[in-house]
Every structure is written in structure tokens, then in C-alpha cells.
Write an enzyme that holds these catalytic residues in place. Structure first.
Site, PDB file in Angstrom:
ATOM      1  N   ARG A 198      40.341  -2.172  -0.030  1.00  0.00           N
ATOM      2  CA  ARG A 198      40.475  -3.514   0.537  1.00  0.00           C
ATOM      3  C   ARG A 198      39.108  -4.192   0.620  1.00  0.00           C
ATOM      4  NH1 ARG A 198      43.524  -1.860   5.958  1.00  0.00           N
ATOM      5  NH2 ARG A 198      42.128  -0.097   5.642  1.00  0.00           N
ATOM      6  N   LYS A 246      36.492  -1.296   6.910  1.00  0.00           N
ATOM      7  CA  LYS A 246      36.379  -0.020   7.629  1.00  0.00           C
ATOM      8  C   LYS A 246      35.063   0.045   8.396  1.00  0.00           C
ATOM      9  CE  LYS A 246      39.067   2.830   7.344  1.00  0.00           C
ATOM     10  NZ  LYS A 246      40.330   2.967   8.122  1.00  0.00           N
ATOM     11  N   TYR A 274      37.170  -3.093  11.432  1.00  0.00           N
ATOM     12  CA  TYR A 274      37.799  -2.004  12.196  1.00  0.00           C
ATOM     13  C   TYR A 274      36.694  -1.028  12.583  1.00  0.00           C
ATOM     14  CZ  TYR A 274      42.533  -3.343  10.702  1.00  0.00           C
ATOM     15  OH  TYR A 274      43.716  -4.015  10.495  1.00  0.00           O
ATOM     16  N   HIS A 289      37.214   1.660  15.621  1.00  0.00           N
ATOM     17  CA  HIS A 289      37.764   2.893  16.215  1.00  0.00           C
ATOM     18  C   HIS A 289      36.663   3.743  16.849  1.00  0.00           C
ATOM     19  CE1 HIS A 289      41.675   1.973  14.544  1.00  0.00           C
ATOM     20  NE2 HIS A 289      41.101   1.738  13.388  1.00  0.00           N
ATOM     21  N   GLU A 340      40.563  -3.868  15.883  1.00  0.00           N
ATOM     22  CA  GLU A 340      41.698  -3.211  16.548  1.00  0.00           C
ATOM     23  C   GLU A 340      41.761  -3.470  18.046  1.00  0.00           C
ATOM     24  OE1 GLU A 340      39.140  -1.588  15.264  1.00  0.00           O
ATOM     25  OE2 GLU A 340      38.371  -0.181  16.731  1.00  0.00           O
ATOM     26  N   ASP A 346      49.037   8.794  12.345  1.00  0.00           N
ATOM     27  CA  ASP A 346      47.654   8.443  12.719  1.00  0.00           C
ATOM     28  C   ASP A 346      47.423   8.625  14.216  1.00  0.00           C
ATOM     29  OD1 ASP A 346      49.260   6.295  13.406  1.00  0.00           O
ATOM     30  OD2 ASP A 346      47.741   4.794  12.912  1.00  0.00           O
TER      31      ASP A 346
END
Ligand code: NAD
Length: 370
Positions: free
Chosen positions: A15, A74, A93, A95, A117, A269
Site C-alpha cells: 500500500r 505502516k 499506523y 500500534h 488506529e 490479529d
């Protein structure tokens, strides 16, 4: 503002954080958009498509060093840590609660980092996670139909049936975004669809939008035990926010299922909702336990980067426009949903759960902003 778009270097990530259409919106507003050479290739957007809308193509060094706002998909990985720096706003993102090394790298660099997120609206929706759940749900129904085919180890059943032959049964556990989208595709394929959900409010909503096309049943252990016996495809789509997925299907329960049935555990996930679930990849997506095919791909949207890139950037673009147009401080002051996305501001952790996860100091956003 000078907006950079970096090429993703994580394995199997195709992506890109901005489409040419998005770049056009930004250049029209007077921003400079600089895209790393080849960044859009995996999503079928060549450099020329960005140049055609007024963006510049540049080297990785120039994109990282010259941008004020850097867009990624990412989280930065170790080879990118040295590129993090003070004065840069990173939107991607992240995380962080699961990644202490990256959290410390962000703090040490003095960067500001906004996580897709954790952008959260007042009704607790996560608008930048939702598009990926939509895609994963739709793919789950497709994967279920595909792996039912005999040469792939499945029962040898056409999910939609034909005239005079009954369709297959799809059981969806969890009727949220993944579950609803799985249902839409399974219905479209002609399957007989049941959704087990435990929120009555959510079931009322599903009843309104899917009325007559699915069976909606309260989720509990007995119901799951009874329903899986009949199912040809089971789709695991539960989520308890902030927690690991509950193990709703035990190894013993699998024994009562049909041989060659397919279990797509989208919740993998979050650890997966069966005792027998373990993460798989797109190159080796399935394994068999108790004669049930398990499909447990942890990054399902990665299989369809053209769709995923467009869906992601449709959702992120309004926030990108706000940050670029107003600056980060003003944009978060005006939009509480975006403010929730700020995980690190000028090297300080402004998202409590991330600070707690790594036992690091938490600095409330309001305090850092003044
Ligand atoms: N594998 C992938 O590539 C991928 C991609 C996107 C999302 N996901 C995962 O899919 C899962 C679902 O995501 P979502 O966006 O649909 O979440 P969501 O919050 O929209 O929906 C989850 C639903 O599960 C329901 N639920 C909770 N416990 C239940 C139970 N015991 N029985 C039945 N229903 C129950 C909730 O009431 C809710 O409606 C999450 O774990 C998410 O991380 C995986």
C-alpha cells in the site's frame, strides 16, 4: 505545507499512504507534495500519475529530510529509526502499545507522531481502522467460498448452490464491521447466512439493514456449539476493544464440525477466536486441524493493495488536509477525534495506554500543547 509520501519497506506491504487523487486535492490547496520514487508501484500508481497532478518525485533521503508532514501506511521499522527527527509530523499506523523499541525511538527523536488506529470519534468509532475491517470482512467470505472447493481440501461445495440444490451455510460470529461486510458478500454469493452477535443494539441495527436476508441470533456458548455443526464456512469476527479475542471455539467443538468446512478467523490479529487459531500469511494461508480448514491471515487487506490503498486514503485524506492546512496544534484543537490520534508530541507520549504499556511517562496532550 511540504507533505512527503514514503515508500513502504516492510515485507509484503504494497500500500501507499496517498493516491494521485489525494495528491491532487493537496496540490490544489497550495501544498507541496513530494512522493518517494516508486512509492505507489505496489498499488498500481506509477510515479507519472503523481507528477501529472503536480507532485514531485524524490529520493528516500529527500522525502524524509525535507517534509514537514510525512505520510506512511505502516509503522517505521528499525532501518527507518534514524530518519525520525524533531520538527517532523508523522501520520501512519503505529500500534505503539505493542512496540517498545519504536516508542523509544519516537521519544528520542523528538518527533510528533499521529496514529491512524487511535483517531477516535465521539461515538467511539475508529474511522481509520474501519476501511480495513470492511475489506477483511469481504475477503473472508471470498476465502470461505474458495477454500470450500475440493481440490483445495474443502468439502467440495458451491456456496451459492444452484437451482434445485441448497446453498451452503455461512456462520459469522461477531456482527461488527467485519461481520456485516462478510455477510454482504456471502449473501451476494447466494449463501444461507447466520450472524451470532452479543450486542442487542448492534443486532437491532443489523436487523434494520439486512432485514430478511440473514438470521440474527444471540451469541452464547450453547448457540455456538449448535450452530457450528451445520456450518460450511465459519467467519470469526469478534472484537472486545483493547483485549485479546475470546476463545469461543474449542478444539473439542471442532470435532463436531463437517469435514472440509472452512474457518476464517479474521480476529487472528487479536489472537484469534478459536483455541486452534494461529497466524498465517498470504503465501501459506491455510492449515487443517480436526479436518477443518483454518484460514488465519493476519493482514488480509494486504492481498488487495489497490482497493486497500484507495479505501485507506479516502478515510485519511480529510485529516491530512486538516493537519496540512491548519498545522498539527490547531488541527487537534479543532478536532477531538484527531487529538486522540496523537500518540507522541515533540518526543512526549501523549497517549495514556502507550505510556502505561511500556511504563513510560505520560504527558497529557493539553499540557504539551500549551
Ligand atoms: N485479519 C485481518 O487482516 C483483519 C483486518 C481487519 C480487522 N481485523 C479484526 O477483525 C476483528 C473484528 O473487527 P471489527 O472492526 O469488525 O470490530 P467491531 O468492533 O466492529 O465488531 C466486533 C463485534 O464483535 C461483537 N462481539 C464481541 N464478543 C462477541 C461474542 N462473544 N460473540 C459474538 N459477537 C461478539 C461485538 O459486539 C461487535 O459487534 C478485530 O479483531 C479486528 O482487529 C482483522
Amino acid at each position: 505545507m511540504k507533505i512527503g509520501v514514503a515508500k513502504e519497506i516492510k515485507t509484503d506491504e504494497y500500500r501507499v499512504a496517498l493516491t494521485p487523487a489525494g495528491a491532487r486535492e493537496l496540490t490544489d490547496r497550495g501544498h507541496d507534495v513530494v512522493v518517494e520514487h516508486g512509492a505507489g508501484d505496489g498499488s498500481a500508481f506509477p510515479d507519472s500519475a503523481y507528477e501529472a497532478v503536480g507532485a514531485q518525485i524524490a529520493s528516500v533521503d529527500d522525502v524524509w529530510n525535507d517534509s514537514e508532514l510525512l505520510l506512511k501506511v505502516k509503522e517505521p521499522i528499525a532501518p527507518e529509526y534514524d530518519r525520525l527527527r524533531e520538527g517532523l509530523v508523522l501520520f501512519t499506523y503505529l500500534h505503539l502499545a505493542a512496540d517498545e523499541d519504536l516508542t523509544r525511538a519516537l521519544i528520542d527523536s523528538g518527533i510528533s507522531a499521529v496514529a491512524y488506529e487511535t483517531v477516535e470519534t465521539s461515538n467511539r468509532a475508529l474511522p481509520l481502522l474501519a476501511p480495513m475491517s470492511e475489506i477483511a470482512g469481504r475477503l473472508a467470505a471470498q476465502a470461505g467460498a474458495y477454500f470450500l472447493e475440493k481440490p483445495l481440501g474443502g468439502r467440495g461445495l458451491l456456496l451459492g448452490g444452484v437451482a434445485g440444490v441448497a446453498p451452503g451455510r455461512v456462520l459469522i460470529i461477531g456482527g461488527g464491521i467485519v461481520g456485516y461486510n462478510a455477510a454482504v458478500i456471502a449473501i451476494g454469493l447466494g449463501a444461507n447466512v447466520t450472524i451470532l452477535e452479543r450486542s442487542i443494539d448492534r443486532m437491532r441495527h443489523l436487523e434494520q439493514i439486512l432485514s430478511g436476508r440473514v438470521s440474527l441470533v444471540m451469541s452464547n456458548t450453547l448457540q455456538i456449539e449448535e450452530s457450528i455443526v451445520e456450518a460450511d464456512v465459519i467467519i470469526g469476527a469478534v472484537l472486545i476493544p483493547g483485549a485479546r479475542a475470546p476463545k469461543l471455539i474449542t478444539r473439542g467443538m471442532l470435532k463436531s464440525m463437517k469435514d472440509g468446512a472452512v474457518f476464517c478467523d479474521v480476529a487472528i490479529d487479536q489472537g484469534g477466536c478459536a483455541e486452534t487459531s494461529k497466524p498465517t500469511t498470504h503465501t501459506d494461508p491455510v492449515y487443517v486441524v480436526e479436518d477443518v480448514i483454518h484460514y488465519c491471515v493476519a493482514n488480509m487487506p494486504g492481498a488487495v493493495p489497490i482497493t486497500s490503498t484507495k479505501a485507506l486514503t479516502n478515510a485519511t485524506l480529510p485529516y491530512v488536509e486538516a493537519i496540512a492546512g491548519q498545522g498539527l496544534s490547531e488541527a487537534v484543537a479543532r478536532d477531538p477525534a484527531l487529538a486522540k490520534g496523537v500518540n507522541v508530541l515533540e518526543g512526549k507520549i501523549t497517549y495514556e495506554a502507550v505510556a502505561e504499556a511500556h511504563d513510560l511517562e505520560y504527558a497529557p496532550l493539553e499540557g504539551v500543547l500549551v
